[in-house]
Design a protein around this motif. Structure first.
Motif, short mmCIF file in Angstrom:
data_model
loop_
_atom_site.label_atom_id
_atom_site.label_comp_id
_atom_site.label_asym_id
_atom_site.label_seq_id
_atom_site.Cartn_x
_atom_site.Cartn_y
_atom_site.Cartn_z
N LEU A 180 0.83 -1.21 0.00
CA LEU A 180 0.00 0.00 0.00
C LEU A 180 0.86 1.25 0.00
CD1 LEU A 180 -2.93 -0.71 2.47
CD2 LEU A 180 -3.14 0.15 0.16
N GLU A 181 1.88 1.24 0.82
CA GLU A 181 2.75 2.41 0.93
C GLU A 181 3.38 2.75 -0.43
OE1 GLU A 181 6.79 4.24 1.74
OE2 GLU A 181 6.43 2.14 1.28
N LYS A 182 3.79 1.71 -1.15
CA LYS A 182 4.41 1.94 -2.45
C LYS A 182 3.41 2.47 -3.48
CE LYS A 182 8.15 -1.45 -1.92
NZ LYS A 182 8.77 -2.69 -2.45
N ILE A 183 2.18 1.92 -3.47
CA ILE A 183 1.17 2.36 -4.43
C ILE A 183 0.79 3.81 -4.17
CG2 ILE A 183 -1.16 1.98 -5.31
CD1 ILE A 183 -0.84 -0.97 -4.56
N VAL A 184 0.63 4.16 -2.89
CA VAL A 184 0.27 5.54 -2.53
C VAL A 184 1.35 6.51 -2.97
CG1 VAL A 184 -0.11 7.09 -0.59
CG2 VAL A 184 -1.27 4.90 -0.66
N ARG A 185 2.60 6.11 -2.84
CA ARG A 185 3.69 6.98 -3.28
C ARG A 185 3.67 7.17 -4.80
NH1 ARG A 185 7.65 8.53 0.09
NH2 ARG A 185 7.66 7.66 2.19
N ILE A 186 3.31 6.13 -5.51
CA ILE A 186 3.23 6.26 -6.98
C ILE A 186 2.09 7.20 -7.37
CG2 ILE A 186 2.78 5.04 -9.14
CD1 ILE A 186 4.01 2.53 -7.78
N PHE A 187 0.91 6.96 -6.78
CA PHE A 187 -0.27 7.74 -7.15
C PHE A 187 -0.28 9.14 -6.51
CE2 PHE A 187 -3.31 3.91 -8.00
CZ PHE A 187 -2.65 3.69 -9.21
N SER A 201 -1.61 9.77 -3.86
CA SER A 201 -2.95 9.87 -3.28
C SER A 201 -3.31 8.50 -2.72
CB SER A 201 -3.98 10.28 -4.32
OG SER A 201 -5.29 10.16 -3.80
N ASN A 202 -4.14 8.49 -1.70
CA ASN A 202 -4.56 7.20 -1.12
C ASN A 202 -6.02 6.90 -1.40
OD1 ASN A 202 -5.92 8.95 0.51
ND2 ASN A 202 -5.16 8.16 2.44
N LYS A 203 -6.63 7.62 -2.31
CA LYS A 203 -8.07 7.47 -2.51
C LYS A 203 -8.44 6.57 -3.67
CE LYS A 203 -9.43 11.53 -0.03
NZ LYS A 203 -10.41 12.59 0.10
N TYR A 204 -7.48 5.82 -4.20
CA TYR A 204 -7.77 4.97 -5.34
C TYR A 204 -7.56 3.49 -5.02
CZ TYR A 204 -7.90 9.30 -7.94
OH TYR A 204 -8.23 10.55 -8.38
N VAL A 205 -7.02 3.20 -3.87
CA VAL A 205 -6.76 1.81 -3.49
C VAL A 205 -7.74 1.42 -2.38
CG1 VAL A 205 -5.06 0.14 -2.73
CG2 VAL A 205 -4.33 2.16 -4.02
N PHE A 206 -8.45 0.32 -2.59
CA PHE A 206 -9.47 -0.14 -1.66
C PHE A 206 -9.08 -1.53 -1.14
CE2 PHE A 206 -11.23 2.91 -4.49
CZ PHE A 206 -12.11 3.66 -3.73
N ARG A 211 5.71 13.57 10.63
CA ARG A 211 5.11 14.47 11.60
C ARG A 211 3.60 14.30 11.63
NH1 ARG A 211 8.54 18.39 13.41
NH2 ARG A 211 6.95 18.59 15.01
N PHE A 212 3.06 13.45 10.78
CA PHE A 212 1.66 13.08 10.88
C PHE A 212 1.51 11.65 10.39
CE2 PHE A 212 0.97 13.28 6.36
CZ PHE A 212 1.70 14.36 5.90
N PRO A 213 0.39 10.99 10.73
CA PRO A 213 0.25 9.58 10.36
C PRO A 213 0.15 9.42 8.85
CG PRO A 213 -1.80 10.43 11.24
CD PRO A 213 -0.77 11.49 11.47
N PHE A 214 0.87 8.45 8.33
CA PHE A 214 0.83 8.16 6.90
C PHE A 214 -0.31 7.19 6.67
CE2 PHE A 214 3.68 6.51 3.22
CZ PHE A 214 2.73 6.94 2.32
N ASN A 215 -1.50 7.70 6.54
CA ASN A 215 -2.66 6.84 6.39
C ASN A 215 -2.78 6.41 4.94
OD1 ASN A 215 -3.71 7.00 9.12
ND2 ASN A 215 -3.80 9.17 8.64
N MET A 216 -2.47 5.15 4.70
CA MET A 216 -2.32 4.67 3.34
C MET A 216 -3.65 4.41 2.65
SD MET A 216 0.66 1.97 4.19
CE MET A 216 -0.36 1.30 5.48
N LEU A 220 -4.33 14.69 -0.84
CA LEU A 220 -3.27 14.35 -1.79
C LEU A 220 -1.90 14.50 -1.15
CD1 LEU A 220 -3.73 13.61 -4.78
CD2 LEU A 220 -2.84 15.86 -5.35
N LEU A 221 -1.10 13.47 -1.28
CA LEU A 221 0.25 13.51 -0.71
C LEU A 221 1.18 14.31 -1.62
CD1 LEU A 221 0.58 9.81 0.39
CD2 LEU A 221 0.26 11.78 1.86
N PRO A 222 2.30 14.81 -1.07
CA PRO A 222 3.26 15.54 -1.90
C PRO A 222 3.78 14.67 -3.03
CG PRO A 222 3.76 15.80 0.44
CD PRO A 222 2.70 14.74 0.33
N ALA A 223 4.31 15.32 -4.04
CA ALA A 223 4.86 14.58 -5.18
C ALA A 223 6.02 13.69 -4.75
CB ALA A 223 5.32 15.56 -6.25
#
Length: 683
Positions: free
Chosen positions: A142-149, A151-156, A199-204, A416-419
């Motif tokens: 999950l962490e890797k997919i979120v970094r690619i996208f 954003s975390n709103k496309y993986v369920f 500094r904040f939770p990485f909610n994947m 949306l996470l940073p680039a």
């Protein structure tokens, strides 16, 4: 852990039991600007949805019986092998397809081939059929997919092991009356995963992790129908069955192996059937003929016939794991199903409506006796259970739910996470760097846990909190004052990356966000509980001897704890204003144009460690010493009232509240006016 008196949710006649309550981690709802309601059903419900299925064993186990058959049988879904199709949804059996390497590599390749505006994330559904739950390597994937996208709103995500700490193991010497304990609790999959140096939770995962429960196998239904059609005289001549290789195990071997509780179920049924008054019953407590483990990938006629030949089917899960094919198989057979507890029950199933939940071995014996003697009730519940299974739990139902259903829930969402990092840029901002501004608003209706939260923040971080009110020395930051004057703590230094927490009971203007506040912590307390707390506060304030105490001036002799009895008219007016003001405050807070975490007072009391960890991670202190702060600042009030999760007010409830408040306040006594002003109802 703490011992409480517990009333079973499965029984209409409540029976109190001594029960060890394990705290249920509550992940608090976070709302983001322009995304007020979380995760929605897909807009593609009205058209055929193309699906890419990824599994190395598409004709084995759940890949076959749930995913493949579900897509094949759905008139709304169709397969495609084109992984570059922009309209296709990917559905992945992570138990049979390497997520961390193979899947991520496939996603990366497609992503890198996209250019410009075509570089858009696509929906991916991850189905985890393993027993590992929150400890599964799925975290890293999950962490890797979120970094690619970014954003975390496309993986369920749906997990079979969606609950943890389930232990149906009974202590030595426990009687048959002892209730099964420790049903477990939902895995805090996202909240517990904190990336290093954040500094904040990485909610994947933006939405709730759904329970991946087993379905009715299509080939079993086909076999059952063939048997019923070929033999119209099936009469269920046998009374009850528990399909478990009971004879293979030593009776009374209740050691901590995964099948110990099943052995005890078999022992209970054998003991029941051996009683003289029960000799009339015909029980089956044994495995069906054939290979003991063959049922996972094939259907045995002997087993299907066994489901049809018995009036009652008893099932039991392994004591550590939740979920198995037997539940839906038994329901599909049409018998009355007696099952041990699940948390939660699958959709549509309800105790004494569509199945029976036994919570102890005594329960099991009692229910067997009752329903074998009450045929009409048994048949009614059995028919309802069959209908629920066929309506909601066939493979196509389950896959359509994953594709089109609502994945929202009381879980943390993230914007949306940073680039992604660029190797040549050494000074880029890390995930969670707040130096562009990290002041959090502590937004609360009066007496909702504000002071306790401020004390925990200071105790855990060594830093002072602030307020917009002059309740302490003036802060070096504009328009705020230091809360208290404890020389053990210091004021946050934003130049070195410290984050501030500023309290306000006002409905803070949206115009100052994100200029003054970059995020908000909103504390919510049940309105009735809050009303009582505010009356206690007024009582305390009315006892203070001061020349400026207008409460004494306008409410002489009023005992606010007896207000309802002594002056019902004034009390009812105050109560109406409290209800409107309370609702209006949270309707306003729901629209803050910055990331906002909503935490209930009930959650603070129920599991303060998890609740305050969530808050401190959210405002920028994932490594704060919450344990130390809780020891130094215990909460004496442990009466939990209301839901642990925040429930959003809808638009209709929030409509015209200013007008309603004004109408009520037109004709009120000076005492009511002073009380509401002291509690800042009008702000």
């Amino acid at each position: 852990d703490k011992k409480i008196k517990w009333s079973s949710p499965y029984h209409s006649q409540k029976r109190d039991h001594n029960y060890v309550l394990r705290s249920i981690p509550q992940i608090d709802l976070v709302k983001y600007p322009n995304d007020p309601t979380g995760c929605h059903p897909s807009e593609s419900q009205s058209k055929i949805q193309k699906m890419v299925m990824l599994s190395n064993e598409p004709d084995q186990g759940e890949s076959k019986y749930i995913v493949k058959q579900g897509i094949e049988d759905s008139p709304r879904l169709e397969f495609t092998s084109d992984t570059n199709d922009p309209e296709a949804i990917w559905i992945v059996d992570t138990h049979r397809y390497n997520c961390t390497d193979t899947l991520v590599s496939k996603i990366t390749k497609r992503w890198e081939n996209m250019t410009g505006s075509n570089q858009q994330p696509w929906k991916i559904i991850l189905l985890d059929f393993s027993d590992k739950g929150q400890f599964h390597p799925l975290r890293g994937c999950l962490e890797k997919i979120v970094r690619i996208f970014r954003s975390n709103k496309y993986v369920f995500v749906a997990q079979r092991a969606s609950t943890i700490n389930r232990h149906h193991f009974l202590p030595d010497g426990a009687s048959d009356k002892t209730k099964f304990r420790d049903l477990g609790y939902y895995s805090s999959f996202d909240a517990e995963y904190v990336y290093e140096q954040q500094r904040f939770p990485f909610n994947m995962h933006a939405c709730s992790v759904q329970p991946l429960q087993y379905t009715v196998k299509n080939d079993l239904v086909k076999t059952l129908n063939e048997l019923k059609n070929s033999d119209k005289t099936i009469t269920r001549e046998k009374d009850a069955a528990f399909f478990w290789n009971y004879a293979k195990h030593e009776i009374n071997d209740f050691s901590s192996n995964g099948s110990s509780i099943r052995n005890k179920v078999g022992d209970t049924m054998v003991s029941f059937a051996s009683q003289p008054e029960n000799k009339k019953y015909n029980f089956t407590v044994d495995n069906v003929e054939g290979n003991e483990y063959g049922g996972q990938n094939s259907v045995r006629t002997e087993y299907a016939m066994g489901l049809l030949n018995h009036k009652i089917i008893v099932i039991c899960q392994r004591y550590q794991y939740q979920g198995h094919y037997r539940l839906m198989e038994a329901l599909a057979g049409g018998a009355l199903v007696l099952a041990d507890p699940m948390y939660p029950l699958p959709k549509g199933l309800e105790h004494k409506q569509s199945l029976i939940i036994y919570e102890s071995f005594e329960d099991l014996s009692d229910y067997l006796e009752y329903y074998l003697e009450h045929e009409e009730e048994r048949l009614k519940i059995a028919k309802s259970g069959y209908d629920v299974a066929m309506k909601y739990h066939q493979s196509c139902n389950r896959i359509e739910y994953f594709v089109f259903g609502d994945w929202g829930g009381p879980f943390v969402e993230w914007s949306l996470l940073p680039a992604a990092k660029k190797q040549e840029k050494k000074t880029e901002t890390n995930f969670g760097d707040y130096r562009g501004g990290c002041t959090s608003l502590l937004s609360t209706f009066p007496n909702s846990g504000t002071s306790w939260t401020q004390a925990i923040f200071s105790g855990a971080t060594g830093l002072l909190t602030e307020a917009i009110y002059a309740e302490g020395p003036k802060s070096k930051y504009s328009n705020t004052f230091i809360h208290g004057n404890d020389n053990r703590f210091q004021l946050p230094n934003i130049t070195t990356g410290d984050c501030r927490l500023v309290k306000s009971h006002n409905r803070v203007s949206y115009k100052v966000m994100p200029r003054d506040y970059q995020r908000a912590v909103v504390l919510y307390r049940d309105p009735n509980d809050n009303m009582e707390a505010n009356l206690r506060y007024l009582t305390k304030e009315s006892l203070k001897k001061s020349l400026n105490n207008r409460l004494i001036e306008y409410c002489p002799g009023v005992d606010f704890l007896r207000w309802e009895k002594d002056d019902p008219k004034s009390y009812m007016t105050f109560a109406k204003m409290h209800t409107i003001s309370h609702t209006r405050f949270y309707c306003h807070a729901q629209k803050y144009p910055v990331p906002s975490i909503f935490v209930t007072y009930a959650h603070l009391l129920n599991d303060p460690m998890v609740a305050f960890q969530n808050i401190l991670m959210f405002v920028g202190y994932p490594n704060a010493n919450v344990t130390k702060a809780l020891i130094e600042n215990p909460m004496k009030n442990n009466s939990i009232v209301g839901s642990l999760a925040y429930a959003t007010f809808d638009d209709e409830t929030c409509k015209d509240l200013d007008k309603k408040f004004k109408l009520v306040s037109l004709n009120i006594s000076q005492c009511v006016r002073q009380a509401t002003q002291m509690l800042q109802f009008s702000r």
